[in-house]
Design a protein around this motif. Sequence first.
Motif, PDB file in Angstrom:
ATOM      1  N   SER A   1     -12.225  23.981  20.746  1.00 17.34           N
ATOM      2  CA  SER A   1     -12.460  23.435  22.089  1.00 17.34           C
ATOM      3  C   SER A   1     -13.365  22.225  21.929  1.00 17.34           C
ATOM      4  O   SER A   1     -14.450  22.329  21.348  1.00 17.34           O
ATOM      5  CB  SER A   1     -13.138  24.467  22.987  1.00 17.34           C
ATOM      6  N   ILE A   2     -12.922  21.101  22.462  1.00 19.38           N
ATOM      7  CA  ILE A   2     -13.668  19.851  22.342  1.00 19.38           C
ATOM      8  C   ILE A   2     -13.964  19.341  23.741  1.00 19.38           C
ATOM      9  O   ILE A   2     -13.057  19.131  24.539  1.00 19.38           O
ATOM     10  CB  ILE A   2     -12.876  18.809  21.544  1.00 19.38           C
ATOM     11  N   ALA A   3     -15.243  19.154  24.023  1.00 18.64           N
ATOM     12  CA  ALA A   3     -15.653  18.651  25.339  1.00 18.64           C
ATOM     13  C   ALA A   3     -15.622  17.131  25.320  1.00 18.64           C
ATOM     14  O   ALA A   3     -16.207  16.493  24.453  1.00 18.64           O
ATOM     15  CB  ALA A   3     -17.049  19.149  25.675  1.00 18.64           C
ATOM     16  N   SER A   4     -14.897  16.553  26.284  1.00 22.46           N
ATOM     17  CA  SER A   4     -14.911  15.101  26.460  1.00 22.46           C
ATOM     18  C   SER A   4     -15.718  14.800  27.714  1.00 22.46           C
ATOM     19  O   SER A   4     -16.333  15.689  28.290  1.00 22.46           O
ATOM     20  CB  SER A   4     -13.478  14.564  26.553  1.00 22.46           C
ATOM     21  N   LYS A   5     -15.693  13.586  28.171  1.00 21.26           N
ATOM     22  CA  LYS A   5     -16.517  13.198  29.322  1.00 21.26           C
ATOM     23  C   LYS A   5     -16.227  14.025  30.563  1.00 21.26           C
ATOM     24  O   LYS A   5     -17.132  14.518  31.210  1.00 21.26           O
ATOM     25  CB  LYS A   5     -16.300  11.719  29.631  1.00 21.26           C
TER      26      LYS A   5
ATOM     27  N   ASP B   1       0.845  -1.189   0.000  1.00 21.50           N
ATOM     28  CA  ASP B   1       0.000   0.000   0.000  1.00 21.50           C
ATOM     29  C   ASP B   1       0.880   1.239   0.000  1.00 21.50           C
ATOM     30  O   ASP B   1       1.700   1.421   0.879  1.00 21.50           O
ATOM     31  CB  ASP B   1      -0.904  -0.006   1.238  1.00 21.50           C
ATOM     32  N   GLU B   2       0.683   2.107  -0.972  1.00 19.93           N
ATOM     33  CA  GLU B   2       1.478   3.318  -1.097  1.00 19.93           C
ATOM     34  C   GLU B   2       0.967   4.448  -0.218  1.00 19.93           C
ATOM     35  O   GLU B   2       1.616   5.452  -0.038  1.00 19.93           O
ATOM     36  CB  GLU B   2       1.482   3.795  -2.559  1.00 19.93           C
ATOM     37  N   SER B   3      -0.221   4.308   0.313  1.00 16.55           N
ATOM     38  CA  SER B   3      -0.826   5.386   1.091  1.00 16.55           C
ATOM     39  C   SER B   3      -0.100   5.576   2.410  1.00 16.55           C
ATOM     40  O   SER B   3       0.153   4.626   3.141  1.00 16.55           O
ATOM     41  CB  SER B   3      -2.297   5.060   1.356  1.00 16.55           C
ATOM     42  N   GLY B   4       0.201   6.820   2.753  1.00 13.54           N
ATOM     43  CA  GLY B   4       0.834   7.136   4.027  1.00 13.54           C
ATOM     44  C   GLY B   4      -0.175   7.280   5.147  1.00 13.54           C
ATOM     45  O   GLY B   4       0.182   7.466   6.291  1.00 13.54           O
ATOM     46  N   ASP B   5      -1.468   7.208   4.814  1.00 13.39           N
ATOM     47  CA  ASP B   5      -2.515   7.439   5.790  1.00 13.39           C
ATOM     48  C   ASP B   5      -3.194   6.154   6.264  1.00 13.39           C
ATOM     49  O   ASP B   5      -4.323   6.184   6.729  1.00 13.39           O
ATOM     50  CB  ASP B   5      -3.581   8.370   5.191  1.00 13.39           C
ATOM     51  N   VAL B   6      -2.506   5.023   6.148  1.00 13.37           N
ATOM     52  CA  VAL B   6      -3.103   3.751   6.519  1.00 13.37           C
ATOM     53  C   VAL B   6      -3.515   3.742   7.987  1.00 13.37           C
ATOM     54  O   VAL B   6      -4.586   3.281   8.344  1.00 13.37           O
ATOM     55  CB  VAL B   6      -2.122   2.592   6.231  1.00 13.37           C
ATOM     56  N   ASN B   7      -2.671   4.266   8.872  1.00 15.95           N
ATOM     57  CA  ASN B   7      -2.953   4.243  10.292  1.00 15.95           C
ATOM     58  C   ASN B   7      -3.609   5.531  10.795  1.00 15.95           C
ATOM     59  O   ASN B   7      -3.736   5.735  11.987  1.00 15.95           O
ATOM     60  CB  ASN B   7      -1.656   3.994  11.079  1.00 15.95           C
ATOM     61  N   GLU B   8      -4.009   6.408   9.891  1.00 17.32           N
ATOM     62  CA  GLU B   8      -4.603   7.680  10.269  1.00 17.32           C
ATOM     63  C   GLU B   8      -6.023   7.444  10.758  1.00 17.32           C
ATOM     64  O   GLU B   8      -6.880   6.967  10.022  1.00 17.32           O
ATOM     65  CB  GLU B   8      -4.610   8.623   9.071  1.00 17.32           C
ATOM     66  N   GLN B   9      -6.274   7.779  12.004  1.00 21.55           N
ATOM     67  CA  GLN B   9      -7.601   7.610  12.574  1.00 21.55           C
ATOM     68  C   GLN B   9      -8.347   8.927  12.472  1.00 21.55           C
ATOM     69  O   GLN B   9      -7.828   9.973  12.839  1.00 21.55           O
ATOM     70  CB  GLN B   9      -7.511   7.171  14.026  1.00 21.55           C
ATOM     71  N   VAL B  10      -9.569   8.870  11.973  1.00 22.33           N
ATOM     72  CA  VAL B  10     -10.396  10.061  11.838  1.00 22.33           C
ATOM     73  C   VAL B  10     -11.388  10.088  12.998  1.00 22.33           C
ATOM     74  O   VAL B  10     -12.090   9.117  13.254  1.00 22.33           O
ATOM     75  CB  VAL B  10     -11.138  10.080  10.487  1.00 22.33           C
ATOM     76  N   TYR B  11     -11.393  11.213  13.705  1.00 23.21           N
ATOM     77  CA  TYR B  11     -12.299  11.419  14.827  1.00 23.21           C
ATOM     78  C   TYR B  11     -13.442  12.311  14.372  1.00 23.21           C
ATOM     79  O   TYR B  11     -13.246  13.198  13.540  1.00 23.21           O
ATOM     80  CB  TYR B  11     -11.573  12.085  15.999  1.00 23.21           C
ATOM     81  N   GLU B  12     -14.604  12.104  14.926  1.00 21.03           N
ATOM     82  CA  GLU B  12     -15.766  12.925  14.598  1.00 21.03           C
ATOM     83  C   GLU B  12     -16.410  13.381  15.900  1.00 21.03           C
ATOM     84  O   GLU B  12     -16.701  12.563  16.772  1.00 21.03           O
ATOM     85  CB  GLU B  12     -16.762  12.107  13.770  1.00 21.03           C
ATOM     86  N   THR B  13     -16.610  14.692  16.045  1.00 21.30           N
ATOM     87  CA  THR B  13     -17.126  15.231  17.290  1.00 21.30           C
ATOM     88  C   THR B  13     -17.740  16.598  17.070  1.00 21.30           C
ATOM     89  O   THR B  13     -17.511  17.235  16.044  1.00 21.30           O
ATOM     90  CB  THR B  13     -16.007  15.320  18.345  1.00 21.30           C
ATOM     91  N   ASP B  14     -18.504  17.043  18.047  1.00 20.55           N
ATOM     92  CA  ASP B  14     -18.948  18.424  18.084  1.00 20.55           C
ATOM     93  C   ASP B  14     -17.882  19.225  18.805  1.00 20.55           C
ATOM     94  O   ASP B  14     -17.283  18.755  19.770  1.00 20.55           O
ATOM     95  CB  ASP B  14     -20.284  18.553  18.815  1.00 20.55           C
ATOM     96  N   ALA B  15     -17.641  20.428  18.323  1.00 24.71           N
ATOM     97  CA  ALA B  15     -16.599  21.273  18.902  1.00 24.71           C
ATOM     98  C   ALA B  15     -17.038  22.722  18.807  1.00 24.71           C
ATOM     99  O   ALA B  15     -18.093  23.030  18.257  1.00 24.71           O
ATOM    100  CB  ALA B  15     -15.282  21.064  18.163  1.00 24.71           C
ATOM    101  N   THR B  16     -16.220  23.602  19.348  1.00 18.42           N
ATOM    102  CA  THR B  16     -16.463  25.034  19.251  1.00 18.42           C
ATOM    103  C   THR B  16     -15.214  25.698  18.703  1.00 18.42           C
ATOM    104  O   THR B  16     -14.119  25.517  19.240  1.00 18.42           O
ATOM    105  CB  THR B  16     -16.802  25.629  20.634  1.00 18.42           C
TER     106      THR B  16
END
Length: 118
Positions: A48-52, A18-33
């Motif tokens: 600013s991202i609110a976690s637990k 695999d030539e892609s450099g983003d194989v291990n890139e994890q995409v996060y999805e959240t509400d933020a400000t």
Amino acid sequence: MKVLIVLFGLLAWIGCHDESGDVNEQVYETDATWTNMLATDGCSWHFSIASKDSTYSVLPNEASRAKIEKELGKIEDYYSFTPVHLKYSLTGSKSTVQCGWGRTATYDEIKVVEIRKK
């Protein structure tokens, strides 16, 4: 026969490589400000991202700024809170932002994959 085995092995390796450099890139999805509190001695533009249990801040990389301005408009205010829905990945770098009283803060840097104003 050995030549064919080696040749098929090489073809299998090339096909699976695999030539892609983003194989291990994890995409996060959240509400933020998208926040700027520089006028009240806070820090300039950051997410600013609110976690637990707490709220943490991250900074977009330079390549993400155009995507943010396209969705949210030109960055000119000195005090703003804009709720957004954010898809991002960590770059593994740190970045600094200007804060009140001449200080700076260092936060994790992110690459914005997608941003939507709420």
